[in-house]
Write a protein that holds these residues in place. Structure first.
Motif, PDB file in Angstrom:
ATOM      1  N   THR A  28      15.781  22.701 -12.624  1.00 37.43           N
ATOM      2  CA  THR A  28      16.139  22.323 -14.000  1.00 37.43           C
ATOM      3  C   THR A  28      17.544  21.745 -14.050  1.00 37.43           C
ATOM      4  OG1 THR A  28      14.753  24.126 -14.817  1.00 37.43           O
ATOM      5  CG2 THR A  28      16.299  23.156 -16.376  1.00 37.43           C
ATOM      6  N   GLU A  29      18.491  22.411 -13.372  1.00 43.66           N
ATOM      7  CA  GLU A  29      19.879  21.917 -13.327  1.00 43.66           C
ATOM      8  C   GLU A  29      19.961  20.554 -12.650  1.00 43.66           C
ATOM      9  OE1 GLU A  29      21.151  25.806 -11.464  1.00 43.66           O
ATOM     10  OE2 GLU A  29      23.038  25.172 -12.382  1.00 43.66           O
ATOM     11  N   GLN A  52      17.613  18.240 -12.388  1.00 40.91           N
ATOM     12  CA  GLN A  52      17.037  17.194 -13.250  1.00 40.91           C
ATOM     13  C   GLN A  52      17.992  16.844 -14.385  1.00 40.91           C
ATOM     14  OE1 GLN A  52      13.177  18.681 -14.362  1.00 40.91           O
ATOM     15  NE2 GLN A  52      12.203  18.007 -12.464  1.00 40.91           N
ATOM     16  N   ALA A  53      18.671  17.867 -14.922  1.00 39.74           N
ATOM     17  CA  ALA A  53      19.618  17.635 -16.024  1.00 39.74           C
ATOM     18  C   ALA A  53      20.787  16.773 -15.547  1.00 39.74           C
ATOM     19  CB  ALA A  53      20.132  18.964 -16.570  1.00 39.74           C
ATOM     20  N   LEU A  54      21.314  17.070 -14.358  1.00 38.04           N
ATOM     21  CA  LEU A  54      22.437  16.291 -13.829  1.00 38.04           C
ATOM     22  C   LEU A  54      22.000  14.868 -13.487  1.00 38.04           C
ATOM     23  CD1 LEU A  54      25.348  16.002 -12.968  1.00 38.04           C
ATOM     24  CD2 LEU A  54      24.794  17.098 -10.778  1.00 38.04           C
ATOM     25  N   GLN A  55      20.779  14.732 -12.952  1.00 37.35           N
ATOM     26  CA  GLN A  55      20.260  13.398 -12.645  1.00 37.35           C
ATOM     27  C   GLN A  55      20.178  12.554 -13.921  1.00 37.35           C
ATOM     28  OE1 GLN A  55      15.928  12.243 -11.736  1.00 37.35           O
ATOM     29  NE2 GLN A  55      16.791  12.470  -9.680  1.00 37.35           N
ATOM     30  N   GLN A  56      19.682  13.156 -15.007  1.00 37.07           N
ATOM     31  CA  GLN A  56      19.584  12.435 -16.284  1.00 37.07           C
ATOM     32  C   GLN A  56      20.968  12.093 -16.828  1.00 37.07           C
ATOM     33  OE1 GLN A  56      16.628  11.275 -17.590  1.00 37.07           O
ATOM     34  NE2 GLN A  56      18.074  10.102 -18.841  1.00 37.07           N
ATOM     35  N   THR A  57      21.926  13.008 -16.628  1.00 32.67           N
ATOM     36  CA  THR A  57      23.308  12.757 -17.068  1.00 32.67           C
ATOM     37  C   THR A  57      23.878  11.529 -16.367  1.00 32.67           C
ATOM     38  OG1 THR A  57      23.695  15.109 -17.503  1.00 32.67           O
ATOM     39  CG2 THR A  57      25.647  13.748 -17.175  1.00 32.67           C
ATOM     40  N   LEU A  58      23.603  11.398 -15.066  1.00 30.84           N
ATOM     41  CA  LEU A  58      24.094  10.244 -14.303  1.00 30.84           C
ATOM     42  C   LEU A  58      23.449   8.943 -14.791  1.00 30.84           C
ATOM     43  CD1 LEU A  58      24.163  11.673 -10.650  1.00 30.84           C
ATOM     44  CD2 LEU A  58      26.127  11.134 -12.095  1.00 30.84           C
ATOM     45  N   ALA A 114       0.815  -1.219   0.000  1.00 38.42           N
ATOM     46  CA  ALA A 114       0.000   0.000   0.000  1.00 38.42           C
ATOM     47  C   ALA A 114       0.848   1.267   0.000  1.00 38.42           C
ATOM     48  CB  ALA A 114      -0.916   0.005   1.226  1.00 38.42           C
ATOM     49  N   ILE A 115       2.136   1.136   0.297  1.00 43.45           N
ATOM     50  CA  ILE A 115       2.985   2.314   0.446  1.00 43.45           C
ATOM     51  C   ILE A 115       2.972   3.245  -0.761  1.00 43.45           C
ATOM     52  CG2 ILE A 115       5.414   3.056   0.647  1.00 43.45           C
ATOM     53  CD1 ILE A 115       5.786   0.810   2.694  1.00 43.45           C
ATOM     54  N   PRO A 116       3.121   2.719  -2.008  1.00 41.26           N
ATOM     55  CA  PRO A 116       3.186   3.632  -3.154  1.00 41.26           C
ATOM     56  C   PRO A 116       1.933   4.492  -3.333  1.00 41.26           C
ATOM     57  CG  PRO A 116       3.911   1.421  -3.757  1.00 41.26           C
ATOM     58  CD  PRO A 116       3.291   1.326  -2.400  1.00 41.26           C
ATOM     59  N   THR A 117       0.783   4.030  -2.838  1.00 42.51           N
ATOM     60  CA  THR A 117      -0.453   4.784  -3.055  1.00 42.51           C
ATOM     61  C   THR A 117      -0.701   5.832  -1.969  1.00 42.51           C
ATOM     62  OG1 THR A 117      -1.752   3.141  -1.838  1.00 42.51           O
ATOM     63  CG2 THR A 117      -1.505   2.804  -4.211  1.00 42.51           C
ATOM     64  N   GLN A 118       0.114   5.796  -0.910  1.00 39.89           N
ATOM     65  CA  GLN A 118      -0.081   6.773   0.162  1.00 39.89           C
ATOM     66  C   GLN A 118       0.435   8.135  -0.282  1.00 39.89           C
ATOM     67  OE1 GLN A 118       2.068   5.006   3.370  1.00 39.89           O
ATOM     68  NE2 GLN A 118       0.353   3.776   4.061  1.00 39.89           N
ATOM     69  N   PRO A 119      -0.132   9.234   0.247  1.00 44.35           N
ATOM     70  CA  PRO A 119       0.368  10.548  -0.135  1.00 44.35           C
ATOM     71  C   PRO A 119       1.820  10.716   0.289  1.00 44.35           C
ATOM     72  CG  PRO A 119      -1.168  10.711   1.735  1.00 44.35           C
ATOM     73  CD  PRO A 119      -1.249   9.320   1.225  1.00 44.35           C
ATOM     74  N   ALA A 120       2.589  11.406  -0.560  1.00 49.20           N
ATOM     75  CA  ALA A 120       4.010  11.591  -0.260  1.00 49.20           C
ATOM     76  C   ALA A 120       4.196  12.440   0.988  1.00 49.20           C
ATOM     77  CB  ALA A 120       4.692  12.261  -1.459  1.00 49.20           C
ATOM     78  N   ILE A 121       5.090  11.977   1.852  1.00 52.29           N
ATOM     79  CA  ILE A 121       5.391  12.734   3.062  1.00 52.29           C
ATOM     80  C   ILE A 121       6.439  13.778   2.706  1.00 52.29           C
ATOM     81  CG2 ILE A 121       6.351  12.574   5.388  1.00 52.29           C
ATOM     82  CD1 ILE A 121       5.377   9.611   5.361  1.00 52.29           C
ATOM     83  N   ALA A 122       6.214  15.021   3.132  1.00 49.28           N
ATOM     84  CA  ALA A 122       7.151  16.091   2.811  1.00 49.28           C
ATOM     85  C   ALA A 122       8.517  15.784   3.428  1.00 49.28           C
ATOM     86  CB  ALA A 122       6.617  17.418   3.356  1.00 49.28           C
ATOM     87  N   ARG A 123       9.541  15.767   2.550  1.00 47.61           N
ATOM     88  CA  ARG A 123      10.876  15.469   3.056  1.00 47.61           C
ATOM     89  C   ARG A 123      11.604  16.761   3.407  1.00 47.61           C
ATOM     90  NH1 ARG A 123      14.295  13.649  -0.372  1.00 47.61           N
ATOM     91  NH2 ARG A 123      13.150  14.172  -2.237  1.00 47.61           N
ATOM     92  N   ARG A 124      12.571  16.607   4.274  1.00 43.75           N
ATOM     93  CA  ARG A 124      13.372  17.762   4.689  1.00 43.75           C
ATOM     94  C   ARG A 124      14.131  18.301   3.470  1.00 43.75           C
ATOM     95  NH1 ARG A 124      18.554  18.311   6.864  1.00 43.75           N
ATOM     96  NH2 ARG A 124      18.872  16.068   6.676  1.00 43.75           N
ATOM     97  N   ALA A 125      14.121  19.614   3.304  1.00 48.63           N
ATOM     98  CA  ALA A 125      14.811  20.221   2.162  1.00 48.63           C
ATOM     99  C   ALA A 125      16.315  19.973   2.272  1.00 48.63           C
ATOM    100  CB  ALA A 125      14.521  21.718   2.118  1.00 48.63           C
ATOM    101  N   VAL A 126      16.927  19.603   1.156  1.00 51.49           N
ATOM    102  CA  VAL A 126      18.369  19.335   1.113  1.00 51.49           C
ATOM    103  C   VAL A 126      19.000  20.300   0.126  1.00 51.49           C
ATOM    104  CG1 VAL A 126      20.138  17.620   0.539  1.00 51.49           C
ATOM    105  CG2 VAL A 126      18.018  16.898   1.657  1.00 51.49           C
ATOM    106  N   PHE A 127      20.106  20.900   0.507  1.00 51.61           N
ATOM    107  CA  PHE A 127      20.822  21.846  -0.353  1.00 51.61           C
ATOM    108  C   PHE A 127      21.153  21.165  -1.684  1.00 51.61           C
ATOM    109  CE2 PHE A 127      24.361  24.463  -1.848  1.00 51.61           C
ATOM    110  CZ  PHE A 127      23.913  25.741  -1.528  1.00 51.61           C
ATOM    111  N   PRO A 128      20.829  21.802  -2.826  1.00 47.38           N
ATOM    112  CA  PRO A 128      21.025  21.134  -4.126  1.00 47.38           C
ATOM    113  C   PRO A 128      22.496  20.976  -4.513  1.00 47.38           C
ATOM    114  CG  PRO A 128      20.159  23.365  -4.428  1.00 47.38           C
ATOM    115  CD  PRO A 128      20.174  23.112  -2.949  1.00 47.38           C
TER     116      PRO A 128
END
Length: 363
Positions: free
Chosen positions: A253-254, A256-262, A7-21
Protein backbone atom coordinates in the motif's frame (compact mmCIF):
# COMPACT_ATOMS: atom_id res chain seq x y z
CA UNK A 1 12.05 -9.79 -34.40
CA UNK A 2 8.93 -7.63 -34.70
CA UNK A 3 6.32 -10.44 -34.29
CA UNK A 4 8.17 -11.76 -31.24
CA UNK A 5 8.34 -8.29 -29.73
CA UNK A 6 4.63 -7.77 -30.34
CA UNK A 7 3.87 -11.05 -28.59
CA UNK A 8 5.76 -10.09 -25.44
CA UNK A 9 2.88 -8.34 -23.60
CA UNK A 10 0.66 -11.43 -23.91
CA UNK A 11 3.22 -13.83 -22.45
CA UNK A 12 2.84 -14.79 -18.78
CA UNK A 13 4.81 -12.54 -16.45
CA UNK A 14 8.15 -13.96 -15.41
CA UNK A 15 8.64 -13.86 -11.64
CA UNK A 16 11.13 -11.12 -10.87
CA UNK A 17 13.67 -11.20 -8.09
CA UNK A 18 12.26 -9.64 -4.92
CA UNK A 19 13.65 -6.15 -4.25
CA UNK A 20 13.69 -4.52 -0.81
CA UNK A 21 10.89 -1.88 -0.80
CA UNK A 22 11.89 1.79 -0.92
CA UNK A 23 9.31 2.77 1.71
CA UNK A 24 10.85 0.33 4.23
CA UNK A 25 14.33 1.89 4.12
CA UNK A 26 15.12 3.41 7.52
CA UNK A 27 17.01 6.72 7.69
CA UNK A 28 19.33 8.09 4.96
CA UNK A 29 16.76 10.82 4.25
CA UNK A 30 19.22 12.97 2.30
CA UNK A 31 19.98 10.21 -0.19
CA UNK A 32 16.31 9.23 -0.59
CA UNK A 33 15.23 12.84 -1.19
CA UNK A 34 17.95 13.44 -3.81
CA UNK A 35 16.95 10.28 -5.71
CA UNK A 36 13.22 11.10 -5.65
CA UNK A 37 13.83 14.64 -6.92
CA UNK A 38 15.93 13.34 -9.82
CA UNK A 39 13.15 10.94 -10.79
CA UNK A 40 10.65 13.82 -10.79
CA UNK A 41 13.00 16.03 -12.86
CA UNK A 42 15.83 14.07 -14.54
CA UNK A 43 17.24 17.38 -15.82
CA UNK A 44 18.54 18.04 -12.29
CA UNK A 45 21.54 16.07 -13.51
CA UNK A 46 21.91 12.99 -11.33
CA UNK A 47 23.21 12.29 -7.83
CA UNK A 48 26.63 11.54 -6.42
CA UNK A 49 26.22 9.52 -3.20
CA UNK A 50 29.28 9.34 -0.98
CA UNK A 51 29.36 7.41 2.26
CA UNK A 52 30.65 4.54 4.33
CA UNK A 53 30.54 0.96 3.12
CA UNK A 54 27.42 -1.04 4.04
CA UNK A 55 25.10 1.96 4.37
CA UNK A 56 22.54 0.73 1.82
CA UNK A 57 23.51 2.79 -1.23
CA UNK A 58 22.94 0.01 -3.79
CA UNK A 59 19.88 -1.31 -1.94
CA UNK A 60 18.23 2.13 -2.02
CA UNK A 61 18.90 2.69 -5.73
CA UNK A 62 17.54 -0.76 -6.66
CA UNK A 63 14.51 -0.11 -4.45
CA UNK A 64 13.84 3.19 -6.19
CA UNK A 65 14.04 1.60 -9.65
CA UNK A 66 11.61 -1.15 -8.60
CA UNK A 67 9.20 1.50 -7.28
CA UNK A 68 8.96 3.41 -10.58
CA UNK A 69 5.91 2.85 -12.81
CA UNK A 70 6.20 0.98 -16.09
CA UNK A 71 6.88 3.01 -19.24
CA UNK A 72 5.54 2.55 -22.76
CA UNK A 73 8.26 1.72 -25.30
CA UNK A 74 8.50 0.76 -28.98
CA UNK A 75 8.70 -3.04 -28.68
CA UNK A 76 11.22 -3.83 -31.43
CA UNK A 77 13.63 -0.98 -30.66
CA UNK A 78 16.80 -1.51 -28.56
CA UNK A 79 16.79 2.06 -27.22
CA UNK A 80 13.52 2.02 -25.22
CA UNK A 81 12.22 4.68 -27.63
CA UNK A 82 9.17 6.69 -26.59
CA UNK A 83 6.23 6.05 -28.97
CA UNK A 84 5.31 9.76 -29.34
CA UNK A 85 8.11 12.04 -28.02
CA UNK A 86 10.68 12.67 -30.82
CA UNK A 87 13.32 13.68 -28.25
CA UNK A 88 13.21 10.17 -26.79
CA UNK A 89 13.13 8.29 -30.12
CA UNK A 90 15.98 6.69 -32.02
CA UNK A 91 16.47 7.98 -35.57
CA UNK A 92 15.07 4.72 -37.02
CA UNK A 93 11.87 4.95 -34.95
CA UNK A 94 11.47 8.63 -35.82
CA UNK A 95 11.72 7.78 -39.53
CA UNK A 96 9.16 5.00 -39.14
CA UNK A 97 6.79 7.30 -37.24
CA UNK A 98 7.15 10.07 -39.85
CA UNK A 99 6.17 7.57 -42.56
CA UNK A 100 2.97 6.84 -40.64
CA UNK A 101 4.00 3.29 -39.73
CA UNK A 102 2.11 1.64 -36.85
CA UNK A 103 4.71 0.98 -34.14
CA UNK A 104 4.44 -2.15 -31.96
CA UNK A 105 4.21 -1.01 -28.33
CA UNK A 106 4.77 -2.67 -24.97
CA UNK A 107 4.95 -1.78 -21.28
CA UNK A 108 8.35 -2.23 -19.64
CA UNK A 109 9.73 -1.73 -16.15
CA UNK A 110 12.14 1.18 -15.88
CA UNK A 111 15.63 -0.28 -16.26
CA UNK A 112 18.49 0.14 -13.82
CA UNK A 113 21.76 -0.47 -15.64
CA UNK A 114 24.83 -1.28 -13.55
CA UNK A 115 28.05 -0.01 -15.08
CA UNK A 116 30.93 -2.32 -14.06
CA UNK A 117 34.24 -0.72 -13.10
CA UNK A 118 36.17 -2.54 -15.81
CA UNK A 119 33.82 -1.50 -18.63
CA UNK A 120 35.45 -0.33 -21.87
CA UNK A 121 34.27 2.68 -23.87
CA UNK A 122 32.88 0.31 -26.54
CA UNK A 123 30.86 -1.55 -23.91
CA UNK A 124 29.46 1.74 -22.60
CA UNK A 125 28.81 3.60 -25.86
CA UNK A 126 28.30 0.74 -28.32
CA UNK A 127 30.27 -0.28 -31.43
CA UNK A 128 29.93 0.03 -35.18
CA UNK A 129 30.76 -3.03 -37.30
CA UNK A 130 32.97 -1.34 -39.90
CA UNK A 131 33.29 -4.45 -42.09
CA UNK A 132 29.53 -4.88 -42.34
CA UNK A 133 29.08 -1.17 -42.97
CA UNK A 134 31.59 -1.22 -45.83
CA UNK A 135 30.58 -4.54 -47.40
CA UNK A 136 26.80 -4.29 -47.05
CA UNK A 137 26.38 -0.52 -46.93
CA UNK A 138 24.38 -0.58 -43.68
CA UNK A 139 25.13 1.08 -40.37
CA UNK A 140 25.64 -2.05 -38.26
CA UNK A 141 25.48 -0.81 -34.67
CA UNK A 142 25.82 -2.91 -31.53
CA UNK A 143 24.16 -0.89 -28.72
CA UNK A 144 26.04 -0.38 -25.44
CA UNK A 145 24.99 0.29 -21.86
CA UNK A 146 23.95 3.88 -22.62
CA UNK A 147 21.35 2.56 -25.09
CA UNK A 148 19.87 0.23 -22.46
CA UNK A 149 19.85 3.04 -19.90
CA UNK A 150 17.72 5.39 -22.03
CA UNK A 151 14.66 6.48 -19.99
CA UNK A 152 16.04 4.59 -16.99
CA UNK A 153 18.70 4.82 -14.29
CA UNK A 154 22.43 4.32 -14.88
CA UNK A 155 24.19 3.31 -11.67
CA UNK A 156 27.96 3.48 -11.26
CA UNK A 157 29.20 2.08 -7.96
CA UNK A 158 32.65 3.34 -6.93
CA UNK A 159 32.45 6.02 -9.62
CA UNK A 160 35.48 7.68 -8.01
CA UNK A 161 37.57 4.69 -9.17
CA UNK A 162 36.28 4.85 -12.76
CA UNK A 163 38.56 6.18 -15.49
CA UNK A 164 38.10 9.97 -15.81
CA UNK A 165 37.56 9.69 -19.56
CA UNK A 166 34.62 7.28 -19.06
CA UNK A 167 33.11 9.53 -16.38
CA UNK A 168 33.34 12.39 -18.91
CA UNK A 169 31.49 10.28 -21.53
CA UNK A 170 28.73 9.43 -19.03
CA UNK A 171 28.31 13.03 -17.92
CA UNK A 172 28.26 14.30 -21.53
CA UNK A 173 25.49 11.84 -22.43
CA UNK A 174 23.54 12.57 -19.25
CA UNK A 175 23.71 16.33 -19.94
CA UNK A 176 22.86 16.22 -23.66
CA UNK A 177 20.46 13.24 -23.60
CA UNK A 178 22.23 11.75 -26.66
CA UNK A 179 25.08 9.33 -27.28
CA UNK A 180 27.10 9.64 -30.49
CA UNK A 181 29.46 6.91 -31.73
CA UNK A 182 31.86 7.68 -34.58
CA UNK A 183 34.17 5.20 -36.31
CA UNK A 184 36.02 5.62 -39.62
CA UNK A 185 33.78 8.42 -40.82
CA UNK A 186 30.55 6.60 -39.86
CA UNK A 187 28.44 8.32 -37.21
CA UNK A 188 25.48 6.94 -35.27
CA UNK A 189 23.59 8.63 -32.44
CA UNK A 190 20.75 7.54 -30.21
CA UNK A 191 18.82 8.98 -27.25
CA UNK A 192 20.45 8.45 -23.86
CA UNK A 193 18.22 10.26 -21.37
CA UNK A 194 18.85 8.68 -17.98
CA UNK A 195 19.26 9.55 -14.30
CA UNK A 196 22.96 9.13 -13.52
CA UNK A 197 23.63 7.86 -10.00
CA UNK A 198 27.20 7.48 -8.80
CA UNK A 199 28.27 6.19 -5.43
CA UNK A 200 31.55 5.75 -3.65
CA UNK A 201 33.48 5.67 -0.42
CA UNK A 202 35.33 8.95 0.31
CA UNK A 203 38.24 6.96 1.81
CA UNK A 204 39.03 5.72 -1.70
CA UNK A 205 39.32 9.26 -3.06
CA UNK A 206 37.01 11.91 -4.49
CA UNK A 207 36.28 12.76 -8.10
CA UNK A 208 38.13 15.73 -9.57
CA UNK A 209 36.23 19.00 -8.85
CA UNK A 210 35.61 19.53 -12.60
CA UNK A 211 33.78 16.18 -12.83
CA UNK A 212 32.06 16.42 -9.47
CA UNK A 213 30.56 19.79 -10.42
CA UNK A 214 28.67 18.15 -13.28
CA UNK A 215 26.63 15.94 -10.95
CA UNK A 216 23.41 17.77 -10.12
CA UNK A 217 23.38 16.80 -6.45
CA UNK A 218 25.75 15.39 -3.84
CA UNK A 219 24.31 13.34 -0.97
CA UNK A 220 26.36 12.28 2.04
CA UNK A 221 25.45 9.22 4.06
CA UNK A 222 26.91 8.07 7.35
CA UNK A 223 26.72 4.85 9.33
CA UNK A 224 23.84 5.09 11.82
CA UNK A 225 25.22 5.49 15.37
CA UNK A 226 22.02 5.21 17.43
CA UNK A 227 21.71 1.59 18.70
CA UNK A 228 17.87 1.47 18.59
CA UNK A 229 17.87 2.63 14.95
CA UNK A 230 20.55 0.09 14.03
CA UNK A 231 18.43 -2.67 15.57
CA UNK A 232 15.40 -1.50 13.57
CA UNK A 233 17.39 -1.57 10.31
CA UNK A 234 18.68 -5.09 11.06
CA UNK A 235 15.17 -6.31 11.95
CA UNK A 236 13.66 -4.88 8.75
CA UNK A 237 16.33 -6.53 6.63
CA UNK A 238 15.94 -9.86 8.46
CA UNK A 239 12.16 -9.76 7.97
CA UNK A 240 12.64 -9.26 4.23
CA UNK A 241 15.29 -12.00 3.90
CA UNK A 242 13.19 -14.58 5.79
CA UNK A 243 10.05 -14.14 3.71
CA UNK A 244 10.38 -11.58 0.87
CA UNK A 245 6.85 -12.09 -0.50
CA UNK A 246 5.07 -11.55 2.82
CA UNK A 247 7.29 -8.55 3.58
CA UNK A 248 6.53 -6.97 0.19
CA UNK A 249 2.78 -7.49 0.69
CA UNK A 250 2.99 -5.64 4.01
CA UNK A 251 4.49 -2.60 2.25
CA UNK A 252 2.46 -2.77 -0.96
CA UNK A 253 0.00 0.00 0.00
CA UNK A 254 2.82 2.42 0.91
CA UNK A 255 4.71 1.54 -2.25
CA UNK A 256 1.69 2.18 -4.48
CA UNK A 257 0.99 5.47 -2.69
CA UNK A 258 4.56 6.70 -3.21
CA UNK A 259 4.51 5.58 -6.85
CA UNK A 260 1.32 7.62 -7.42
CA UNK A 261 2.90 10.60 -5.62
CA UNK A 262 5.83 10.50 -8.06
CA UNK A 263 3.50 10.31 -11.09
CA UNK A 264 1.45 13.25 -9.76
CA UNK A 265 4.65 15.24 -9.07
CA UNK A 266 5.95 14.69 -12.62
CA UNK A 267 2.63 15.94 -14.01
CA UNK A 268 2.52 18.92 -11.63
CA UNK A 269 6.16 20.01 -12.16
CA UNK A 270 5.55 22.26 -15.24
CA UNK A 271 3.01 24.27 -13.21
CA UNK A 272 5.31 24.95 -10.23
CA UNK A 273 6.35 28.61 -9.83
CA UNK A 274 9.54 29.90 -8.22
CA UNK A 275 9.25 33.57 -7.27
CA UNK A 276 11.70 35.96 -9.03
CA UNK A 277 12.99 37.38 -5.74
CA UNK A 278 13.83 33.87 -4.52
CA UNK A 279 15.66 33.13 -7.77
CA UNK A 280 17.76 36.26 -7.22
CA UNK A 281 18.53 35.17 -3.65
CA UNK A 282 19.55 31.66 -4.82
CA UNK A 283 21.98 33.25 -7.27
CA UNK A 284 23.25 35.55 -4.50
CA UNK A 285 24.01 32.49 -2.33
CA UNK A 286 25.92 30.91 -5.25
CA UNK A 287 27.81 34.15 -5.83
CA UNK A 288 28.79 34.58 -2.17
CA UNK A 289 29.96 30.95 -2.02
CA UNK A 290 32.11 31.65 -5.11
CA UNK A 291 30.51 28.77 -7.04
CA UNK A 292 32.01 28.51 -10.53
CA UNK A 293 29.60 28.73 -13.48
CA UNK A 294 25.82 28.68 -13.32
CA UNK A 295 25.14 24.98 -12.79
CA UNK A 296 24.57 25.55 -9.07
CA UNK A 297 21.91 28.22 -9.74
CA UNK A 298 20.11 26.07 -12.35
CA UNK A 299 20.12 22.86 -10.30
CA UNK A 300 18.93 24.61 -7.11
CA UNK A 301 16.04 26.18 -9.05
CA UNK A 302 15.06 22.81 -10.53
CA UNK A 303 15.39 20.93 -7.22
CA UNK A 304 13.30 23.52 -5.34
CA UNK A 305 10.51 23.16 -7.91
CA UNK A 306 10.76 19.35 -7.78
CA UNK A 307 10.41 19.21 -3.99
CA UNK A 308 7.34 21.49 -4.18
CA UNK A 309 5.84 19.17 -6.83
CA UNK A 310 6.66 16.14 -4.65
CA UNK A 311 4.55 17.65 -1.89
CA UNK A 312 1.75 18.61 -4.28
CA UNK A 313 2.30 22.39 -4.27
CA UNK A 314 2.60 24.87 -7.15
CA UNK A 315 4.54 27.55 -5.23
CA UNK A 316 8.12 27.09 -4.01
CA UNK A 317 8.62 28.09 -0.36
CA UNK A 318 11.72 29.27 1.45
CA UNK A 319 11.81 25.95 3.31
CA UNK A 320 11.91 24.06 -0.03
CA UNK A 321 15.06 25.96 -0.97
CA UNK A 322 16.61 25.37 2.46
CA UNK A 323 16.08 21.61 2.15
CA UNK A 324 17.73 21.27 -1.28
CA UNK A 325 20.39 23.97 -1.45
CA UNK A 326 23.06 22.02 0.45
CA UNK A 327 22.52 18.97 -1.77
CA UNK A 328 22.92 21.18 -4.85
CA UNK A 329 25.92 23.28 -3.81
CA UNK A 330 28.17 21.54 -1.28
CA UNK A 331 30.24 19.71 -3.91
CA UNK A 332 30.76 22.86 -5.97
CA UNK A 333 32.75 24.69 -3.28
CA UNK A 334 35.87 22.54 -3.58
CA UNK A 335 38.58 24.22 -5.66
CA UNK A 336 41.48 22.02 -4.57
CA UNK A 337 41.30 18.24 -5.32
CA UNK A 338 42.88 17.58 -1.90
CA UNK A 339 40.22 19.59 -0.07
CA UNK A 340 37.33 17.68 1.52
CA UNK A 341 33.69 18.37 0.60
CA UNK A 342 31.77 20.72 2.88
CA UNK A 343 29.34 18.92 5.17
CA UNK A 344 26.79 21.63 4.51
CA UNK A 345 27.43 24.15 7.31
CA UNK A 346 29.06 26.68 4.97
CA UNK A 347 26.14 26.53 2.52
CA UNK A 348 23.53 26.81 5.29
CA UNK A 349 25.38 29.74 6.88
CA UNK A 350 25.35 31.77 3.64
CA UNK A 351 21.75 30.70 2.90
CA UNK A 352 20.64 31.94 6.35
CA UNK A 353 22.44 35.24 5.84
CA UNK A 354 21.04 35.91 2.32
CA UNK A 355 17.47 34.79 3.08
CA UNK A 356 17.43 36.43 6.53
CA UNK A 357 16.59 33.32 8.54
CA UNK A 358 18.18 31.74 11.60
CA UNK A 359 20.79 29.01 11.19
CA UNK A 360 19.25 25.55 11.81
CA UNK A 361 20.31 24.15 15.17
CA UNK A 362 21.42 20.84 13.58
CA UNK A 363 24.00 22.64 11.43
Amino acid sequence: MSPIAQAIPTQPAIARRAVFPFTAIVGQEEMKLALLLNVIDPKIGGVMIMGDRGTGKSTTIRALTDLLPEIEVVADDPFNSHPSDPELMSDVVRDRASRGETLPLMQRKVQMIDLPLGATEDRVCGTIDIEKALSEGVKAFEPGLLAKANRGILYVDEVNLLDDHLVDVLLDSAASGWNTVEREGISIRHPARFVLVGSGNPEEGELRPQLLDRFGMHAEIRTVKEPALRVKIVEERSGFDQNPQTYLEQHETEQQALQQTLIDAQNLLPSVNLDYEMRVQISQVCSELDVDGLRGDIVTNRAAKAIAALEGRTEVTLDDIRRVITLCLRHRLRKDPLESIDSGSKVQKVFSSVFGVEMPTEG
